[in-house]
Structures are given as structure tokens and as C-alpha cells.
Design a protein around this motif. Sequence first.
Motif, mmCIF file in Angstrom:
data_model
loop_
_atom_site.group_PDB
_atom_site.id
_atom_site.type_symbol
_atom_site.label_atom_id
_atom_site.label_comp_id
_atom_site.label_asym_id
_atom_site.label_seq_id
_atom_site.Cartn_x
_atom_site.Cartn_y
_atom_site.Cartn_z
ATOM 1 N N ARG A 31 53.201 -14.799 -17.461
ATOM 2 C CA ARG A 31 52.086 -15.664 -17.856
ATOM 3 C C ARG A 31 51.661 -16.587 -16.735
ATOM 4 N NH1 ARG A 31 52.476 -17.471 -23.926
ATOM 5 N NH2 ARG A 31 50.578 -16.302 -24.082
ATOM 6 N N SER A 32 51.852 -16.164 -15.492
ATOM 7 C CA SER A 32 51.505 -17.069 -14.396
ATOM 8 C C SER A 32 50.105 -16.846 -13.829
ATOM 9 C CB SER A 32 52.536 -16.967 -13.268
ATOM 10 O OG SER A 32 52.454 -15.718 -12.621
ATOM 11 N N GLY A 49 56.443 -15.455 -13.268
ATOM 12 C CA GLY A 49 56.378 -16.746 -12.579
ATOM 13 C C GLY A 49 56.222 -17.869 -13.573
ATOM 14 N N PRO A 50 55.922 -19.067 -13.085
ATOM 15 C CA PRO A 50 55.766 -20.215 -13.981
ATOM 16 C C PRO A 50 54.669 -19.966 -15.011
ATOM 17 C CG PRO A 50 55.756 -20.895 -11.677
ATOM 18 C CD PRO A 50 55.717 -19.409 -11.697
ATOM 19 N N ALA A 85 46.398 -22.308 -12.635
ATOM 20 C CA ALA A 85 46.442 -22.444 -11.178
ATOM 21 C C ALA A 85 46.155 -21.107 -10.500
ATOM 22 C CB ALA A 85 47.807 -22.956 -10.755
ATOM 23 N N ASN A 86 46.516 -20.021 -11.142
ATOM 24 C CA ASN A 86 46.339 -18.682 -10.588
ATOM 25 C C ASN A 86 45.370 -17.917 -11.482
ATOM 26 O OD1 ASN A 86 48.548 -18.641 -8.450
ATOM 27 N ND2 ASN A 86 49.642 -19.322 -10.277
ATOM 28 N N THR A 87 44.169 -17.685 -10.993
ATOM 29 C CA THR A 87 43.171 -16.962 -11.777
ATOM 30 C C THR A 87 42.537 -15.862 -10.942
ATOM 31 O OG1 THR A 87 41.383 -18.463 -11.171
ATOM 32 C CG2 THR A 87 42.583 -18.970 -13.193
ATOM 33 N N ARG A 139 49.747 -16.591 -6.644
ATOM 34 C CA ARG A 139 50.163 -15.364 -7.321
ATOM 35 C C ARG A 139 48.975 -14.471 -7.710
ATOM 36 N NH1 ARG A 139 54.410 -18.525 -8.148
ATOM 37 N NH2 ARG A 139 56.375 -17.735 -8.869
ATOM 38 N N ALA A 140 47.796 -14.808 -7.260
ATOM 39 C CA ALA A 140 46.585 -14.127 -7.727
ATOM 40 C C ALA A 140 46.279 -12.805 -7.029
ATOM 41 C CB ALA A 140 45.386 -15.064 -7.613
ATOM 42 N N ASP A 141 47.141 -12.343 -6.155
ATOM 43 C CA ASP A 141 46.936 -11.050 -5.495
ATOM 44 C C ASP A 141 47.514 -9.958 -6.389
ATOM 45 O OD1 ASP A 141 46.936 -8.753 -3.944
ATOM 46 O OD2 ASP A 141 47.768 -9.734 -2.176
#
Length: 120
Positions: free
Chosen positions: A47-48, A64-65, A73-75, A108-110
Amino acid sequence: MSSPYIKSAAVTAALAALDEGRAPERPVLRAAVRALLTTLAARAPGRSVEVRVPPYGAVQCVPGPRHTRGTPANTVEMDPETWLGLATGRLDWARAVTEGRVRASGSRADLSGYLPLELE
């Protein structure tokens, strides 16, 4: 097409329409996007990262967090046709990002390590 990801009738129909230069019917495109988003969430549980393909769907995925409220934070966000291309291997992640077809933010968005997908 005999690729392993083409097991969803909606994905097959949407890709066929795009190959013919037509826009897929809205219900078909919606079903294809959702099938591929569901597959991504299963392949990259977590769910990060929030992956958005408006107006058809969004999923949280990637270990991840955990994100709980507000803007994640990660979209990752893109249009449905770009998502179909990425998820099925017709479009390369780096190229889509460079061309501005994907808007990705956060460490983490890659999603390149998770794409293309295979439907089961």
C-alpha cells in the motif's frame, strides 16, 4: 495475439480497437483497465504506491510504508491508453515517463520492475 497477458476478453478487445485506430468502447476500456490494475495489485502487494488511471480506477500496491490518508507520497497517474500499453508491454516505462505520458512522484513510484503484467 498469443502473449500470456491476453487472457482477459476486455483487454483483448481494447487492444484490438486501438490496433485498428479506434477508441475502445467505454465499458470495454473500463473493464480492461480494472483487470490490469487488479493484476498489478496482486503482483505487487502493498500500500505504498497509489496507481491512478482516471476515470476508471486506482489501486494501492508495492511493498513499503502504508499510505492511510491525504495525498499519497508515492503516486503514479496516466490515461487509460498509456496504462494498457505499459501493462501489456507495448510501451516502455522509461519512454512513457520521458514523454510525459506518466506522472510519477515518490521514491517507490517506479513500476518498471512490475511491468508488463501477465493475466491469469
